[in-house]
Design a protein around this motif. Sequence first.
Motif, PDB file in Angstrom:
ATOM      1  N   ILE A 108       0.872  -1.182   0.000  1.00  0.00           N
ATOM      2  CA  ILE A 108       0.000   0.000   0.000  1.00  0.00           C
ATOM      3  C   ILE A 108       0.904   1.226   0.000  1.00  0.00           C
ATOM      4  O   ILE A 108       1.670   1.441   0.938  1.00  0.00           O
ATOM      5  N   PRO A 109       0.833   2.036  -1.056  1.00  0.00           N
ATOM      6  CA  PRO A 109       1.734   3.190  -1.142  1.00  0.00           C
ATOM      7  C   PRO A 109       1.487   4.206  -0.024  1.00  0.00           C
ATOM      8  O   PRO A 109       0.341   4.474   0.342  1.00  0.00           O
ATOM      9  N   ASP A 110       2.565   4.731   0.513  1.00  0.00           N
ATOM     10  CA  ASP A 110       2.457   5.792   1.503  1.00  0.00           C
ATOM     11  C   ASP A 110       1.996   7.084   0.823  1.00  0.00           C
ATOM     12  O   ASP A 110       2.136   7.260  -0.385  1.00  0.00           O
ATOM     13  N   LEU A 111       1.436   7.984   1.611  1.00  0.00           N
ATOM     14  CA  LEU A 111       0.936   9.262   1.110  1.00  0.00           C
ATOM     15  C   LEU A 111       1.761  10.396   1.710  1.00  0.00           C
ATOM     16  O   LEU A 111       2.385  10.232   2.761  1.00  0.00           O
ATOM     17  N   LYS A 112       1.740  11.554   1.068  1.00  0.00           N
ATOM     18  CA  LYS A 112       2.614  12.653   1.499  1.00  0.00           C
ATOM     19  C   LYS A 112       1.984  13.622   2.494  1.00  0.00           C
ATOM     20  O   LYS A 112       2.640  14.047   3.430  1.00  0.00           O
ATOM     21  N   SER A 113       0.742  14.032   2.308  1.00  0.00           N
ATOM     22  CA  SER A 113       0.249  15.173   3.084  1.00  0.00           C
ATOM     23  C   SER A 113      -0.831  14.913   4.131  1.00  0.00           C
ATOM     24  O   SER A 113      -1.216  15.859   4.819  1.00  0.00           O
ATOM     25  N   PRO A 114      -1.363  13.711   4.319  1.00  0.00           N
ATOM     26  CA  PRO A 114      -2.457  13.572   5.285  1.00  0.00           C
ATOM     27  C   PRO A 114      -2.144  14.043   6.702  1.00  0.00           C
ATOM     28  O   PRO A 114      -2.990  14.686   7.332  1.00  0.00           O
ATOM     29  N   ILE A 115      -0.976  13.774   7.227  1.00  0.00           N
ATOM     30  CA  ILE A 115      -0.673  14.145   8.617  1.00  0.00           C
ATOM     31  C   ILE A 115      -0.596  15.662   8.757  1.00  0.00           C
ATOM     32  O   ILE A 115      -1.172  16.244   9.682  1.00  0.00           O
ATOM     33  N   LYS A 116       0.096  16.302   7.839  1.00  0.00           N
ATOM     34  CA  LYS A 116       0.207  17.768   7.873  1.00  0.00           C
ATOM     35  C   LYS A 116      -1.179  18.404   7.765  1.00  0.00           C
ATOM     36  O   LYS A 116      -1.518  19.322   8.521  1.00  0.00           O
ATOM     37  N   ASP A 117      -1.988  17.915   6.842  1.00  0.00           N
ATOM     38  CA  ASP A 117      -3.336  18.456   6.659  1.00  0.00           C
ATOM     39  C   ASP A 117      -4.192  18.232   7.904  1.00  0.00           C
ATOM     40  O   ASP A 117      -4.936  19.119   8.329  1.00  0.00           O
ATOM     41  N   ALA A 170      -8.316  11.077   5.985  1.00  0.00           N
ATOM     42  CA  ALA A 170      -7.350  11.288   4.909  1.00  0.00           C
ATOM     43  C   ALA A 170      -6.483  10.040   4.842  1.00  0.00           C
ATOM     44  O   ALA A 170      -5.717   9.753   5.770  1.00  0.00           O
ATOM     45  N   GLY A 171      -6.638   9.304   3.795  1.00  0.00           N
ATOM     46  CA  GLY A 171      -5.888   8.068   3.608  1.00  0.00           C
ATOM     47  C   GLY A 171      -6.463   7.351   2.398  1.00  0.00           C
ATOM     48  O   GLY A 171      -7.331   7.866   1.702  1.00  0.00           O
ATOM     49  N   HIS A 172      -5.981   6.146   2.179  1.00  0.00           N
ATOM     50  CA  HIS A 172      -6.479   5.373   1.044  1.00  0.00           C
ATOM     51  C   HIS A 172      -7.873   4.832   1.333  1.00  0.00           C
ATOM     52  O   HIS A 172      -8.247   4.586   2.471  1.00  0.00           O
ATOM     53  N   GLY A 173      -8.606   4.629   0.266  1.00  0.00           N
ATOM     54  CA  GLY A 173      -9.905   3.990   0.315  1.00  0.00           C
ATOM     55  C   GLY A 173     -10.029   3.087  -0.897  1.00  0.00           C
ATOM     56  O   GLY A 173      -9.173   3.094  -1.786  1.00  0.00           O
ATOM     57  N   ASP A 174     -11.080   2.307  -0.913  1.00  0.00           N
ATOM     58  CA  ASP A 174     -11.311   1.431  -2.054  1.00  0.00           C
ATOM     59  C   ASP A 174     -12.812   1.256  -2.222  1.00  0.00           C
ATOM     60  O   ASP A 174     -13.584   1.463  -1.285  1.00  0.00           O
ATOM     61  N   ARG A 175     -13.192   0.882  -3.421  1.00  0.00           N
ATOM     62  CA  ARG A 175     -14.601   0.691  -3.742  1.00  0.00           C
ATOM     63  C   ARG A 175     -14.909  -0.799  -3.777  1.00  0.00           C
ATOM     64  O   ARG A 175     -14.177  -1.579  -4.389  1.00  0.00           O
ATOM     65  N   ASP A 176     -16.008  -1.161  -3.136  1.00  0.00           N
ATOM     66  CA  ASP A 176     -16.500  -2.531  -3.146  1.00  0.00           C
ATOM     67  C   ASP A 176     -17.513  -2.642  -4.286  1.00  0.00           C
ATOM     68  O   ASP A 176     -18.657  -2.223  -4.146  1.00  0.00           O
ATOM     69  N   ARG A 177     -17.088  -3.200  -5.394  1.00  0.00           N
ATOM     70  CA  ARG A 177     -17.955  -3.300  -6.565  1.00  0.00           C
ATOM     71  C   ARG A 177     -19.038  -4.367  -6.388  1.00  0.00           C
ATOM     72  O   ARG A 177     -20.089  -4.289  -7.003  1.00  0.00           O
ATOM     73  N   THR A 178     -18.804  -5.334  -5.521  1.00  0.00           N
ATOM     74  CA  THR A 178     -19.794  -6.387  -5.287  1.00  0.00           C
ATOM     75  C   THR A 178     -21.022  -5.831  -4.584  1.00  0.00           C
ATOM     76  O   THR A 178     -22.151  -6.078  -4.988  1.00  0.00           O
ATOM     77  N   TYR A 179     -20.807  -5.064  -3.513  1.00  0.00           N
ATOM     78  CA  TYR A 179     -21.912  -4.497  -2.741  1.00  0.00           C
ATOM     79  C   TYR A 179     -22.183  -3.027  -3.067  1.00  0.00           C
ATOM     80  O   TYR A 179     -23.003  -2.393  -2.415  1.00  0.00           O
ATOM     81  N   ASP A 180     -21.484  -2.486  -4.042  1.00  0.00           N
ATOM     82  CA  ASP A 180     -21.610  -1.079  -4.422  1.00  0.00           C
ATOM     83  C   ASP A 180     -21.469  -0.179  -3.193  1.00  0.00           C
ATOM     84  O   ASP A 180     -22.335   0.625  -2.877  1.00  0.00           O
ATOM     85  N   ASP A 181     -20.379  -0.366  -2.508  1.00  0.00           N
ATOM     86  CA  ASP A 181     -20.083   0.384  -1.293  1.00  0.00           C
ATOM     87  C   ASP A 181     -18.599   0.709  -1.303  1.00  0.00           C
ATOM     88  O   ASP A 181     -17.962   0.679  -2.344  1.00  0.00           O
ATOM     89  N   GLY A 182     -18.032   1.011  -0.179  1.00  0.00           N
ATOM     90  CA  GLY A 182     -16.618   1.336  -0.140  1.00  0.00           C
ATOM     91  C   GLY A 182     -16.004   1.078   1.210  1.00  0.00           C
ATOM     92  O   GLY A 182     -16.682   0.680   2.163  1.00  0.00           O
ATOM     93  N   TRP A 183     -14.703   1.319   1.278  1.00  0.00           N
ATOM     94  CA  TRP A 183     -13.942   1.077   2.498  1.00  0.00           C
ATOM     95  C   TRP A 183     -12.951   2.200   2.744  1.00  0.00           C
ATOM     96  O   TRP A 183     -12.454   2.826   1.815  1.00  0.00           O
ATOM     97  N   TRP A 184     -12.628   2.402   4.014  1.00  0.00           N
ATOM     98  CA  TRP A 184     -11.440   3.129   4.413  1.00  0.00           C
ATOM     99  C   TRP A 184     -10.353   2.073   4.559  1.00  0.00           C
ATOM    100  O   TRP A 184     -10.623   0.968   5.041  1.00  0.00           O
ATOM    101  N   ILE A 185      -9.140   2.394   4.185  1.00  0.00           N
ATOM    102  CA  ILE A 185      -8.037   1.455   4.340  1.00  0.00           C
ATOM    103  C   ILE A 185      -7.197   1.921   5.527  1.00  0.00           C
ATOM    104  O   ILE A 185      -6.482   2.918   5.436  1.00  0.00           O
TER     105      ILE A 185
END
Length: 159
Positions: free
Chosen positions: A61-70, A121-136
């Motif tokens: 899972i790639p790290d992100l640059k600005s979530p903590i500062k924001d 602020a972070g990664h998320g993903d879409r659940d195409r099976t249930y047409d919903d989503g997730w926070w990662i």
Amino acid sequence: MKRIVSITLFLASVLLWAAAGSYGNEGRAIKRISDLTHESGKLGGFHALIVAISDYQDDEIPDLKSPIKDARALDRVLRKNYGFETQLLLDREATRETIYNTLRNLADSTKEDDSILIYYAGHGDRDRTYDDGWWIPADASAGRPTTYLDNTQVQKAMR
């Protein structure tokens, strides 16, 4: 062409409304109603949960640059300018279990007239099976949705 006409009609309506409102209203000004402020006690508390993840445990899972500062900047503004009580979950603190438990505690400890702000602020993903989503969360495993936080859990806390 329709869009330009719609925008033109909208702007014309706004200008006419503004012009009509400026005649005969010299004594009418916008005033702050002092007893409907946070300090008056007539409004509930202001609470914020701020979750920000830059550093994921799983190297896939790639790290992100600005979530903590924001997140820290938002925290300062909410506390200083708006009187919020804030709770931060940053990086490795933002595990699936901790986020879930914090949302439940927030839902359980707040009153009906409280104002709640949830920031993620972070990664998320879409659940195409249930047409919903997730926070990662920070401790998630890439490609394993059972290690993610389902949006329905967040929605339940918000209700």
